[in-house]
Write a protein that holds these residues in place. Structure first.
Motif, PDB file in Angstrom:
ATOM      1  N   GLY A  33       0.802  -1.215   0.000  1.00  0.00           N
ATOM      2  CA  GLY A  33       0.000   0.000   0.000  1.00  0.00           C
ATOM      3  C   GLY A  33       0.836   1.265   0.000  1.00  0.00           C
ATOM      4  O   GLY A  33       0.557   2.193  -0.734  1.00  0.00           O
ATOM      5  N   GLY A  34       1.873   1.331   0.815  1.00  0.00           N
ATOM      6  CA  GLY A  34       2.714   2.513   0.880  1.00  0.00           C
ATOM      7  C   GLY A  34       3.796   2.536  -0.181  1.00  0.00           C
ATOM      8  O   GLY A  34       4.610   3.450  -0.226  1.00  0.00           O
ATOM      9  N   GLY A  35       3.844   1.533  -1.039  1.00  0.00           N
ATOM     10  CA  GLY A  35       4.865   1.461  -2.075  1.00  0.00           C
ATOM     11  C   GLY A  35       6.231   1.072  -1.554  1.00  0.00           C
ATOM     12  O   GLY A  35       7.238   1.235  -2.223  1.00  0.00           O
ATOM     13  N   GLU A  36       6.296   0.531  -0.325  1.00  0.00           N
ATOM     14  CA  GLU A  36       7.579   0.149   0.262  1.00  0.00           C
ATOM     15  C   GLU A  36       8.130  -1.142  -0.326  1.00  0.00           C
ATOM     16  O   GLU A  36       9.336  -1.346  -0.360  1.00  0.00           O
ATOM     17  N   ASP A 129      -3.989   3.290  -3.672  1.00  0.00           N
ATOM     18  CA  ASP A 129      -3.748   4.310  -2.664  1.00  0.00           C
ATOM     19  C   ASP A 129      -2.817   3.742  -1.595  1.00  0.00           C
ATOM     20  O   ASP A 129      -2.345   2.598  -1.706  1.00  0.00           O
ATOM     21  N   SER A 130      -2.539   4.495  -0.547  1.00  0.00           N
ATOM     22  CA  SER A 130      -1.575   4.070   0.479  1.00  0.00           C
ATOM     23  C   SER A 130      -2.064   2.867   1.283  1.00  0.00           C
ATOM     24  O   SER A 130      -1.279   2.217   1.957  1.00  0.00           O
TER      25      SER A 130
END
Length: 170
Positions: A33-36, A129-130
């Motif tokens: 979600g956070g693109g990590e 989204d995040s």
């Protein structure tokens, strides 16, 4: 009467014992979600990457694990070349939910941002989204790469199916 009962029991047992593997895309790009985290699955192999924000204009993405994957029932297991093992439950829309993770504590889930057909042409792509929910415009393609549908999402909710936009894919 006994033969019918025995036959019925055998049929029911056969159906229960045949655990069907859930179909999963051969080629998919997923993100947290956070693109990590990013995960690329390519026809039997995988590459797991971690993204770090160095500064406001500098992002570092580096692979930390790669190897082969297996699907058994509704589980996807990544087995790295270095002996690490990551097990995910396969959720709706090809979402991966962490079940057993070697060395990963903060991963909540991985969501597809691009799925390819077996011929490696795009099947669907869009943004998250995040929280890992579909957001904005998602494009759906046939096996020849032609857009066959566009859907507009907001916070994971479908706002409009067969949405018309000015986006041209070449």
């Amino acid at each position: 009467m006994k033969i019918k009962t025995i036959s019925l029991i055998i049929v029911i047992f056969s159906i229960i014992s045949c655990k069907k593997d859930k179909e999963y895309p051969k080629y998919v790009e997923l993100q947290s979600g956070g693109g990590e985290y990013s995960l690329y699955i390519k026809n039997g192999t995988f590459e797991f990457l971690k993204t770090k924000l160095i500064s406001y204009d500098q992002i570092l993405t580096a692979p930390f694990s790669e190897g082969k994957y297996e699907i058994s029932g509704d589980e996807l297991t990544l087995k790295s070349d270095k002996g690490k093992k990551y097990t995910f439950k396969i959720g709706n829309e090809a979402e991966l939910i962490p079940a057993k993770m070697d060395s990963l504590k903060d991963l909540k889930g991985l969501f597809p941002i691009q799925i390819l057909h077996n011929n490696k042409m795009p099947k669907e792509m869009g943004r998250l989204d995040s929280l890992g929910r579909k957001n904005a415009l998602w494009l759906y393609f046939n096996e020849k790469g032609k857009v066959i549908n566009q859907r507009l999402y907001k916070n994971g909710e479908l706002l409009k199916d067969h949405y018309k936009s000015n986006i041209v894919i070449k």
